[in-house]
Each structure stands twice: as C-alpha cells, then as structure tokens.
Design an enzyme around this catalytic site. Structure first.
Site, PDB file in Angstrom:
ATOM      1  CG  HIS A 108      -2.199  -0.718   1.063  1.00 57.52           C
ATOM      2  ND1 HIS A 108      -2.261  -2.083   1.046  1.00 57.52           N
ATOM      3  CD2 HIS A 108      -3.481  -0.272   0.919  1.00 57.52           C
ATOM      4  CE1 HIS A 108      -3.535  -2.451   0.895  1.00 57.52           C
ATOM      5  NE2 HIS A 108      -4.286  -1.373   0.810  1.00 57.52           N
ATOM      6  CG  HIS A 133       2.039  -2.861   6.585  1.00 65.50           C
ATOM      7  ND1 HIS A 133       2.845  -3.872   6.135  1.00 65.50           N
ATOM      8  CD2 HIS A 133       0.996  -2.791   5.716  1.00 65.50           C
ATOM      9  CE1 HIS A 133       2.320  -4.391   5.030  1.00 65.50           C
ATOM     10  NE2 HIS A 133       1.196  -3.759   4.759  1.00 65.50           N
TER      11      HIS A 133
END
Length: 530
Positions: free
Chosen positions: A140, A191
């Site tokens: 991302h 993350h």
C-alpha cells in the site's frame, strides 16, 4: 479433483523456530533473522499508539481510504485514462503500479517477514485478504508513494498546463492521499514502521524513475521493432519465473503475476496500437470531449468496462479447462518447473469452476458488495489473532523465544516484572506498565491463551525430564491451537499461473485495442484525422 491430504496441511511439526531455517537458504534466512527483532520491538509501541488514538470515526476513515491504495482500485479506474485522452499517463501509472506490486511482492516472498503480531495489535480492514501476505514491505505504501511522487513531478513540470490554483489543489490532495494511506497502515495494525518506511522508499524510487525515464521508455515502446518488443516480453515473463518461492502459502506471487501480465499487455498492445490509428500521435487513443460529449463519454466508459469484465469472465474458465491436459503432457516431458504450493496437473483431473481466487480485478458477482462497501464506509472488520500461516509461525516463534528466555533466566518480560511480588507469586500491579502489558500480549494468539496465563514466566518446571516433556507437549498443543484458528489456504493449481498471466495481459489489449475499435463501430468514437 485435487485436494489436500493430511500431510499437505501447515506443517507445524517443523517447530516454529526451525520452520524458516528449513525452508529458506542461508542468504535469505540471515537477513530475515536480523530484521525480526525490529518488528517485534516496535509492535508494543504500535499497539500503545493504536489504543491511544483510536476512535470509531478514524477506524472507518482509515479502513475506507485503504481501498484507495489497493491494486483493485487502480485496475478499475486506470482504463478511464486510456479512454479519456490520457493514455500516456495511463501507461505511466501502469508501469509504476506493476513495478511496485511486483518488487514489493518479490521482497515479501524473498524474506518472508511477518506483520506485527496481533495481539497486541488489532487489525482493522474492509478486506481480510491483505492480512494473508507477509508484511515487509508495505505494498500500500509503495503504491501510494510511487503514484504521489509521479503525480507531483507532473504537476511541477514546466509542461503542465494547469493553473496555479488547480496545481496547488491537486498537490494538497496528493499529499493528503499519501499520508492517509501510509498512516492508515500503521493505525489499522496492518504494518509497522519498518514495513512502511521501506515501502515508501521503494515507491519513491519507482516514481522518480518513471518520471525521469518514462518518456524515453514510451518512445522506445511505440517505435520498437518486433525483436525489441519480443525481448521485452521475454524479460517480463522471466521475472515472473525467478520470483522467490515463499516459505508459506502467501498470495504475493499471485499479485506479482497479475501485474506482470498487465505490464506485458500494456507494452505489447501500445506497440501494436501505434500502427493502427493514422493521424493521431503514436500510442494515443482517439478522444475529444468536445466532439464526443459527456453522454457518449459515459457510455464509452460503461461499454469499455463491460468488455474488460466479459474478457475475464470468458477467458479464465476457458483456460482452466484447456490448459490442464497441455500441462500434463509438458510435465511428462519434463518441461515444467513446478512451484511450491501449486498442485501439478498430474495430481488433479479438473479445476473447480467455482474457484475462489484472490483477483486483482473483481468478478461481476463482487460488484454489489463493492458498491455496498462504498455506500457504507463505516463497515469494517476488526480481527485479533493469527490470520495466516506467517502469523501463526510468528506467534509460535515468539512463544518459544519467551519460553527459552525464561528457562535460561536471561530476562523476564516487562509485564512479568511489573506483576510479580518479591515472593514470586504473580499478581496485578495497581499501575501496570502499559508498554509491558502490550509486550505481554505478544504471542497470545488465541482466545484460550489470552484468557489464561500460560506464559513460561509463571509456569514452574519441577524437574529436568518433566520440563522437557511438558515443553514438547506445550509446543504441540500451541501449534494445534494456533493453526486451528487460521483459514486454511485453498488448493492452488499450476495452470493458474499461466491463466492469470494471459487473462491480465489481455485486459490492456481489450482497453487499448479492442474497446477503441468497438467505440468507432457503435458510433462512440472520434472521426479519423487524415
């Protein structure tokens, strides 16, 4: 039909600490071991920040905006650039995204690093498929930063014809977009800082390369010879073949294959398309808003999207029927190089027609749920606990790490230090150390182990022989418990790789060559300039 036997289930029997050393060569295992402590170190801090700043509104905002950094979002909207007069920008974005998805997936499967542990983090998402991948680096973040760097470069270019006000507005939107995506990956517990930092660096590099060298590459594409374009296609296919084999059944490779196919299709179709249309700049698709008008433009987009979905709907099942016999013949001749986690054609008769796939481009049947998600952005899932094999192995590895440290007496966890009286009896401190509590949650990846303290710091070991037996039994129980929580990956077939490559290579062909010809045929095109 292929199916998994008991021996094909996640082999927790390798023991979590040895799983990756057995699956990975030393040159891949060593850097993984050097980076694992960083991921574990930052996890309790991320969980602490997540709890401090979380609100229902932010949950919905970051879960929703995460969709703007997905491959699906770009795959759905990129064709519009080709059909609305900006094919050069469309090709640039395809090159950026394909490179970002491929190389971030390459690194993920190369190092096999897990996401930060849950618990203590809670993972907030509108799609659970992202959690099935490894964590390092963040795709991302790579996508968002690469697009932002490329967009900012174009906005600041002397060739830009936008007004100063429009340029400033678009720059602000770009900065807001990239900040929302990157911070959202941290906020949503998907993350860590290491994942996002490396993802951002990778994305920035890709964006800069495309901005500075993209025009030269585009000129090469539209003027290349058959030999040149064939060598380029061979290079892309070769990169798919050398994609690292992961230690776990991770879908990163699927995304890499899909976008390698997209890049292959874009470059070959753009090269071939340059010879079709006379009177237009090489590689450009005829379009003029004043000539076509808004109504016909919208109809063009609808017709084009239907063509793309029709291609995928027809070709995928057709290839899954045609390819297995061909693959069996090639397998007998020894001409196939099987990949781990993909069942070879000799071991199955047919591929299920209702094959559930992690597709970059959604099915027709997925469109209603996508629209519902867009209309109700507050809908999101919050999960705690392992979601993939990588999660499960990291959970077990951290438990074993703490168990061994407890036995060797190296250290007690901060949570244990704050919760133990001088006589050794466990108790709760009136003011527990918050970060210590979060660290104490690490490795508690199941409802049972979260509710009951089975940590080695508070478990006595009466004798050497008994402690060894207890440890082995505890490891087996832990493995069975953790792996029972994760959704077992479906059977994957060797023909899926070629199928995905062909299907996704065909999508740009539909967008660049077939759709414009259809637009002309049904009266939605622009009159040819002669």
């Amino acid at each position: 039909m292929g199916h998994k036997s008991e021996s094909d289930q996640p082999d927790a029997g390798l023991k979590s600490l040895n799983h990756y050393s057995n699956r990975l060569p030393l040159w891949r295992y060593w850097p993984r071991q050097q980076l694992i402590p960083l991921i574990r170190y930052e996890t309790p801090y991320l969980a602490w920040v997540q709890e401090k700043v979380r609100t229902p509104t932010l949950d919905s905002y970051f879960a929703f905006t995460a969709n703007l950094g997905t491959h699906t979002f770009f795959m759905v909207f990129l064709p519009f650039l080709f059909w609305c007069g900006s094919p050069s920008m469309g090709r640039g974005l395809v090159h950026i995204l394909a490179s970002g998805v491929f190389w971030s997936g390459f690194i993920k499967d190369l190092l096999c690093l897990p996401r930060p542990l849950s618990p203590p983090l809670q993972r907030i998402t509108m799609s659970g498929s992202a959690a099935l991948e490894y964590g390092f680096p963040s795709t991302h973040s790579t996508n968002a930063v690469s697009v932002a760097v490329y967009a900012l470069g174009l906005l600041g270019s002397p060739e830009s014809t936008l007004s100063a006000q429009a340029t400033l507005l678009l720059q602000c939107v770009t900065y807001m977009y990239v900040v929302s995506i990157v911070l959202g990956r941290l906020y949503c517990g998907m993350h860590g800082m290491l994942d996002c930092t490396v993802g951002c660096a990778l994305g920035a590099g890709i964006g800069l390369i495309q901005f500075h060298y993209g025009p030269a590459f585009e000129e090469f594409i539209v003027s290349a010879s058959l030999k040149d374009i064939s060598l380029l296609a061979l290079l892309i296919i070769s990169l798919v073949r050398v994609h690292p084999e992961p230690a776990d059944d991770c879908p990163c490779f699927d995304d890499s294959v899909a976008f390698a196919g997209v890049m292959l299709g874009v470059d070959v179709s753009s090269w071939h398309f340059a010879d079709i249309w006379d009177g237009y700049p090489a590689g450009s698709i005829p379009y003029d808003l004043n000539t076509v008008g808004w109504i016909k433009t919208v109809i063009r987009l609808v017709v084009g999207v239907l063509c793309v979905f029709a291609w995928r709907t027809v070709m995928k099942p057709a290839l899954l029927r045609i390819l297995p016999p061909i693959f069996r013949t090639l397998e007998k001749l020894g001409l196939l190089l099987p990949r781990r986690f993909f069942t070879t054609a000799s071991k199955y008769t047919t591929v299920p027609s209702n094959l559930k796939d992690r597709d970059v481009l959604p099915n027709f049947s997925d469109i209603p749920s996508i629209i519902t998600t867009m209309r109700h952005p507050r809908r999101r899932a919050i999960s705690v606990g392992p979601q993939s094999e990588a999660d499960a192995y990291e959970t077990l590895a951290y438990r074993e790490k703490r168990r061994r440290e407890s036995q060797s007496g190296n250290r007690a966890s901060p949570a244990a230090e704050g919760e133990t009286k001088s006589n050794g009896a466990p108790t709760m401190s009136r003011k527990p150390t918050t970060l210590g509590d979060y660290e104490g949650m690490m490795g508690r990846g199941s409802p049972h182990s979260s509710a009951v303290d089975v940590s080695p710091e508070t478990t006595p070991f009466p004798s050497a022989d008994f402690s060894i037996e207890t440890e082995l039994e505890a490891e087996q129980r832990d493995e069975k418990e953790v792996f029972s929580q994760i959704k077992k990956p479906r059977v994957r077939y060797d023909v899926e790789v070629v199928t995905k490559l062909v299907v996704y290579a065909g999508i740009p062909w539909i967008v660049i060559e077939v759709a414009p010809l259809l637009f002309d045929l049904i009266g939605l095109g622009v009159p040819h300039v002669v």
